[in-house]
Enzyme design. Structure first.
Site, PDB file in Angstrom:
ATOM      1  N   LYS A  14       0.824  -1.215   0.000  1.00 18.21           N
ATOM      2  CA  LYS A  14       0.000   0.000   0.000  1.00 18.21           C
ATOM      3  C   LYS A  14       0.863   1.274   0.000  1.00 18.21           C
ATOM      4  O   LYS A  14       2.084   1.203   0.240  1.00 18.21           O
ATOM      5  CB  LYS A  14      -0.925  -0.033   1.227  1.00 18.21           C
ATOM      6  CG  LYS A  14      -1.968  -1.170   1.188  1.00 18.21           C
ATOM      7  CD  LYS A  14      -2.850  -1.152   2.439  1.00 18.21           C
ATOM      8  CE  LYS A  14      -3.927  -2.229   2.402  1.00 18.21           C
ATOM      9  NZ  LYS A  14      -4.758  -2.214   3.647  1.00 18.21           N
ATOM     10  N   ASN A 117      -1.916  -0.006   7.471  1.00 15.60           N
ATOM     11  CA  ASN A 117      -1.438  -1.364   7.773  1.00 15.60           C
ATOM     12  C   ASN A 117      -0.633  -1.993   6.633  1.00 15.60           C
ATOM     13  O   ASN A 117      -0.474  -3.207   6.576  1.00 15.60           O
ATOM     14  CB  ASN A 117      -2.589  -2.256   8.239  1.00 15.60           C
ATOM     15  CG  ASN A 117      -3.622  -2.494   7.162  1.00 15.60           C
ATOM     16  OD1 ASN A 117      -3.478  -2.006   6.041  1.00 15.60           O
ATOM     17  ND2 ASN A 117      -4.648  -3.259   7.482  1.00 15.60           N
ATOM     18  N   HIS A 120      -2.086  -5.430   1.589  1.00 18.36           N
ATOM     19  CA  HIS A 120      -3.330  -6.189   1.377  1.00 18.36           C
ATOM     20  C   HIS A 120      -2.971  -7.559   0.827  1.00 18.36           C
ATOM     21  O   HIS A 120      -2.033  -7.687   0.035  1.00 18.36           O
ATOM     22  CB  HIS A 120      -4.209  -5.473   0.342  1.00 18.36           C
ATOM     23  CG  HIS A 120      -5.303  -6.360  -0.185  1.00 18.36           C
ATOM     24  ND1 HIS A 120      -6.518  -6.508   0.449  1.00 18.36           N
ATOM     25  CD2 HIS A 120      -5.343  -7.205  -1.259  1.00 18.36           C
ATOM     26  CE1 HIS A 120      -7.257  -7.386  -0.223  1.00 18.36           C
ATOM     27  NE2 HIS A 120      -6.571  -7.820  -1.263  1.00 18.36           N
ATOM     28  N   GLU A 131      -9.892 -10.172  -7.497  1.00 23.12           N
ATOM     29  CA  GLU A 131      -8.958  -9.055  -7.318  1.00 23.12           C
ATOM     30  C   GLU A 131      -7.852  -9.055  -8.383  1.00 23.12           C
ATOM     31  O   GLU A 131      -7.473  -7.998  -8.891  1.00 23.12           O
ATOM     32  CB  GLU A 131      -8.345  -9.120  -5.912  1.00 23.12           C
ATOM     33  CG  GLU A 131      -9.385  -8.872  -4.817  1.00 23.12           C
ATOM     34  CD  GLU A 131      -8.883  -9.198  -3.420  1.00 23.12           C
ATOM     35  OE1 GLU A 131      -7.709  -9.610  -3.275  1.00 23.12           O
ATOM     36  OE2 GLU A 131      -9.669  -9.033  -2.464  1.00 23.12           O
TER      37      GLU A 131
HETATM   38  P1  IDP Z   1      -7.860  -7.022   5.688  1.00 19.45           P
HETATM   39  O1  IDP Z   1      -7.067  -6.015   4.879  1.00 19.45           O
HETATM   40  O2  IDP Z   1      -7.041  -7.590   6.819  1.00 19.45           O
HETATM   41  O3  IDP Z   1      -8.521  -8.085   4.846  1.00 19.45           O
HETATM   42  P2  IDP Z   1     -10.490  -5.826   6.009  1.00 19.45           P
HETATM   43  O4  IDP Z   1     -11.366  -5.993   7.198  1.00 19.45           O
HETATM   44  O5  IDP Z   1     -10.884  -6.520   4.739  1.00 19.45           O
HETATM   45  O6  IDP Z   1      -9.004  -6.199   6.444  1.00 19.45           O
HETATM   46  O7  IDP Z   1     -10.379  -4.256   5.742  1.00 19.45           O
HETATM   47  C1  IDP Z   1      -9.788  -3.774   4.553  1.00 19.45           C
HETATM   48  C2  IDP Z   1      -8.884  -2.617   4.873  1.00 19.45           C
HETATM   49  O8  IDP Z   1      -9.673  -1.541   5.385  1.00 19.45           O
HETATM   50  C3  IDP Z   1      -7.856  -2.870   5.977  1.00 19.45           C
HETATM   51  O9  IDP Z   1      -6.680  -3.520   5.505  1.00 19.45           O
HETATM   52  C4  IDP Z   1      -7.556  -1.455   6.456  1.00 19.45           C
HETATM   53  O10 IDP Z   1      -6.672  -0.794   5.525  1.00 19.45           O
HETATM   54  C5  IDP Z   1      -8.914  -0.804   6.342  1.00 19.45           C
HETATM   55  N1  IDP Z   1      -9.644  -0.853   7.618  1.00 19.45           N
HETATM   56  C6  IDP Z   1     -10.338  -1.881   8.134  1.00 19.45           C
HETATM   57  N2  IDP Z   1     -10.870  -1.559   9.334  1.00 19.45           N
HETATM   58  C7  IDP Z   1     -10.508  -0.274   9.567  1.00 19.45           C
HETATM   59  C8  IDP Z   1     -10.753   0.653  10.634  1.00 19.45           C
HETATM   60  O11 IDP Z   1     -11.420   0.348  11.626  1.00 19.45           O
HETATM   61  N3  IDP Z   1     -10.197   1.901  10.496  1.00 19.45           N
HETATM   62  C9  IDP Z   1      -9.462   2.270   9.419  1.00 19.45           C
HETATM   63  N4  IDP Z   1      -9.214   1.429   8.392  1.00 19.45           N
HETATM   64  C10 IDP Z   1      -9.724   0.180   8.457  1.00 19.45           C
HETATM   65 MG    MG Z   2     -10.133  -8.046   3.501  1.00 17.84          MG
END
Ligand code: IDP
Ligand code: MG
Length: 154
Positions: A14, A117, A120, A131
Site C-alpha cells: 500500500k 497497515n 493487502h 482481485e
Molecule cells: P484485511 O485487509 O485484513 O482483509 P479488512 O477488514 O478486509 O481487512 O479491511 C480492509 C482494509 O480496510 C484494511 O486492511 C484497512 O486498511 C482498512 N480498515 C479496516 N478496518 C478499519 C478501521 O477500523 N479503520 C481504518 N481502516 C480500516
Molecule cells: Mg479483507
C-alpha cells in the site's frame, strides 16, 4: 517433487509502505519463504478500481478514508503463486490491526495503526480471482519454472 496444486493471491503493497521504502523488505519475505512471483507492477490505483476492490466495505465508516488512502500514492502489486498461498500470505501479513498482529508478521513488524497497515492480501480463492482480474490482464501474468522447487517442496 510430486505434482502440486498451486493457488494464486493478490498482494498490494500500500501507499504507506511505498512511502516508507519497505517494498524491498516486504517482497524479500515472500521470496525467502519460497513463494513464486508471477506478476508485479507499480501503479496509481484509479478510484473506480479502488471502489471495486473494496466493494465489500462500502457503507462502513472507514470506507471513504480507505479509498482516499489507497489512491493517495503509488502502490506495488504482486501476484504470488504457491501451494496454499492464500493462507500462507494472510498469516505472513498478520491481523488487520497492527496492534493485534503477532510479532514476525509484516503488519506487526512495520505497522502502528489499522488505517496504515501497509499491505493487502486476498482472503479466499474467490477474492483472489476477482482481485487479480481487477488489476492484471492475462498477458501480464508470467508463468515460469522456479529452479528451486525440488528444494522447497517434497
Ligand atoms: P484485511 O485487509 O485484513 O482483509 P479488512 O477488514 O478486509 O481487512 O479491511 C480492509 C482494509 O480496510 C484494511 O486492511 C484497512 O486498511 C482498512 N480498515 C479496516 N478496518 C478499519 C478501521 O477500523 N479503520 C481504518 N481502516 C480500516
Ligand atoms: Mg479483507
Amino acid at each position: 517433487m510430486r505434482n502440486i496444486n498451486m493457488d494464486e493471491t493478490l498482494v498490494i503493497i500500500k501507499p504507506d509502505a511505498v512511502q516508507r521504502c519497505l517494498i524491498g523488505k516486504i517482497i524479500n519475505r515472500f521470496e525467502e519463504k519460497g513463494l513464486k512471483i508471477i506478476a508485479m507492477k507499480m501503479i496509481f490505483v484509479e478510484k473506480h478500481k479502488a471502489d471495486k476492490h473494496y466493494e465489500a466495505h462500502k457503507g462502513k465508516d472507514f470506507f471513504d478514508g480507505l479509498i482516499d488512502f489507497i489512491t493517495s500514492g503509488p502502490v506495488c502489486l504482486l501476484v504470488l503463486k504457491a501451494q496454499d498461498v492464500i493462507n500462507i500470505v494472510r498469516n505472513m501479513i498478520g491481523d488487520t490491526d497492527p496492534k493485534q498482529a503477532q510479532p514476525g508478521t509484516i503488519r506487526h513488524d512495520f505497522g502502528m495503526h489499522i488505517g496504515r497497515n501497509l499491505i493487502h492480501a486476498s482472503d479466499c480463492d474467490e477474492s483472489a480471482k476477482r482481485e487479480i482480474n481487477i488489476f492484471f490482464k492475462k498477458e501480464e501474468i508470467i508463468e515460469w519454472k522456479h529452479s528451486q522447487y525440488s528444494w522447497i517442496y517434497e
